[in-house]
Scaffold this active site. Structure first.
Site, short mmCIF file in Angstrom:
data_model
loop_
_atom_site.label_atom_id
_atom_site.label_comp_id
_atom_site.label_asym_id
_atom_site.label_seq_id
_atom_site.Cartn_x
_atom_site.Cartn_y
_atom_site.Cartn_z
N LYS A 156 112.50 -38.73 -6.78
CA LYS A 156 113.02 -38.61 -5.41
C LYS A 156 114.55 -38.65 -5.40
CE LYS A 156 108.97 -40.38 -3.01
NZ LYS A 156 108.33 -41.58 -2.42
N LYS A 163 103.66 -29.42 -8.85
CA LYS A 163 102.79 -30.17 -7.95
C LYS A 163 103.10 -29.77 -6.50
CE LYS A 163 103.49 -34.46 -5.84
NZ LYS A 163 102.59 -35.04 -4.89
N LYS A 210 105.43 -32.00 -0.14
CA LYS A 210 106.32 -31.76 1.00
C LYS A 210 107.77 -31.70 0.54
CE LYS A 210 103.78 -34.96 2.79
NZ LYS A 210 103.22 -36.13 3.46
P1 ADP Z 1 103.85 -35.34 -0.74
O1 ADP Z 1 104.06 -35.34 -2.24
O2 ADP Z 1 103.58 -33.98 -0.23
O3 ADP Z 1 104.99 -36.03 0.00
P2 ADP Z 1 102.37 -37.74 -0.19
O4 ADP Z 1 103.25 -38.48 -1.14
O5 ADP Z 1 102.52 -38.03 1.28
O6 ADP Z 1 102.55 -36.16 -0.44
O7 ADP Z 1 100.87 -37.93 -0.62
C1 ADP Z 1 99.80 -38.35 0.17
C2 ADP Z 1 98.55 -38.36 -0.67
O8 ADP Z 1 98.22 -37.03 -1.11
C3 ADP Z 1 98.68 -39.20 -1.95
O9 ADP Z 1 97.45 -39.83 -2.25
C4 ADP Z 1 98.99 -38.17 -3.00
O10 ADP Z 1 98.61 -38.58 -4.29
C5 ADP Z 1 98.16 -36.99 -2.53
N1 ADP Z 1 98.77 -35.74 -2.98
C6 ADP Z 1 99.99 -35.26 -2.64
N2 ADP Z 1 100.23 -34.09 -3.24
C7 ADP Z 1 99.15 -33.82 -4.00
C8 ADP Z 1 98.79 -32.73 -4.88
N3 ADP Z 1 99.60 -31.70 -5.05
N4 ADP Z 1 97.59 -32.78 -5.48
C9 ADP Z 1 96.74 -33.83 -5.29
N5 ADP Z 1 97.02 -34.88 -4.48
C10 ADP Z 1 98.21 -34.88 -3.84
#
Ligand code: ADP
Ligand code: TRP
Length: 321
Positions: free
Chosen positions: A110, A189, A192
């Protein structure tokens, strides 16, 4: 079995969130004690815009409910409505080794992406441990990116138990290998913060634009290709019916896979898959007061559970004199 997971209200929900966390949570609703929450205190580490955070919180609630979470079959709330979590986070932070946090990839990633390296961002995993331990959760469904944070929560629970006597359940992560990391448009991956997502709740035009932007290689149509190394295929396989998936798989292996055609099919599959959820989400967002009521009722239930653990913790560490 007590199952718990949370999501940050910091942007549009995408299919990575859906497969990594929401779907496994909702699938467990009928045979577990389920705790689902919106982690607005965590979101404060990256969102310093009041309107955006308020809107994000209400939208996250609508998204979760639209996808099938039933607030009568689980405890569903907003993290900051249970302030006990902040007290527990402080207590846990006093026995969290610095080295444990310094090793966390998520913090380093981050900061590399330009988020200000605040103390809150660094201590993020401690608050997450407090989220989990406060409710004595046994299982935590998450995507693979959260695995290290779960290890931190486990280490903290074990250290506390060893120092002050058995207090916390040591939680286990639940990570489905098939969807552990849903790839984004660019093959990294889906996240957001990388701007490479396919959002669930969007209009038809925007959805098509995102799918058409999935990065593919320049191999000629008739050449054989490895489906497992293709970003488009890895997203497509999450939605395609088994018989069609087999046909497309064979086209990759034998030659003849046309990326443009597969992308258009994927647009239709996505649009249909989330059709009902989209309609429900629109209705729910039309009644923000109703959403707030659901969340406040959930918070009251969560707070009762939190108070029991926090009372025990206070006693264990010597804060009840
Ligand atoms: P982001 O990375 O988009 O900010 P979050 O950190 O809010 O997403 O993640 C919310 C949930 O979704 C967590 O349990 C995270 O592990 C899961 N998650 C986020 N991105 C992925 C992905 N590309 N594949 C599988 N699970 C994901
Ligand atoms: N850190 C998680 C994420 O970014 C969100 C989260 C906060 C969480 N507290 C939690 C997930 C407790 C599971 C359990 O996705």
């Amino acid at each position: 079995m007590r199952i718990l997971s949370g999501i940050q209200p910091s942007g549009q929900l995408h299919i990575g969130n859906y497969f990594g966390m929401m779907q496994p949570m909702i699938a467990n609703m009928h045979h577990s004690e389920l705790y689902a929450f919106i982690v607005d205190l965590h979101a404060l580490t990256s969102v310093h815009d009041r309107a955006a955070l308020e809107r994000g919180t209400i939208e996250a609630a609508a998204d979760f409910l639209a996808l099938g979470l039933d607030p009568d079959r689980c405890i569903f709330w907003v993290q900051s409505d249970v302030p006990e979590v902040a007290e527990l986070a402080w207590i846990l932070s006093t026995l969290t080794p610095m080295g444990l946090l310094e090793r966390c990839h998520s913090y380093k990633d981050k900061v590399a992406k330009g988020i200000a390296p605040s103390h809150g961002l660094f201590a993020y995993p401690v608050l997450m441990a407090a989220d989990i331990l406060l409710y004595q959760a046994e299982r935590v469904p998450v995507g693979k990116d959260q695995k290290q944070h779960l290890e931190v929560a486990r280490d903290i629970a074990i250290k506390f138990n060893n120092t002050f006597g058995e207090t916390f359940v040591v939680p286990e992560p639940v990570i489905d290998d098939n969807v552990a990391t849903v790839p984004g448009l660019d093959g990294q991956k889906m996240s957001k913060s990388y701007g490479n997502t396919i959002p669930i709740f969007t209009d038809a035009k925007a959805l098509k634009k995102r799918v058409m932007a999935i990065v593919t290689d320049a191999t000629p149509v008739e050449d054989p290709k490895d489906p497992d190394n293709c970003n488009l295929y890895n997203i497509y396989k999450l939605f395609a019916p088994a018989d069609r998936l087999q046909e497309v798989h064979d086209l990759y292996v034998n030659g003849g896979a046309m990326y443009g055609k597969i992308k258009l099919e994927l647009v239709d599959l996505l649009w249909e898959h989330f059709r009902e959820a989209r309609e429900r989400q629109r209705q729910l967002l039309g009644d923000p007061g109703g959403l707030r009521d659901i969340l406040r009722r959930g918070a009251a239930k969560a707070r009762e559970k939190a108070a029991v653990t926090l009372d025990l913790v206070r006693e264990r560490v010597g804060l009840k004199y």
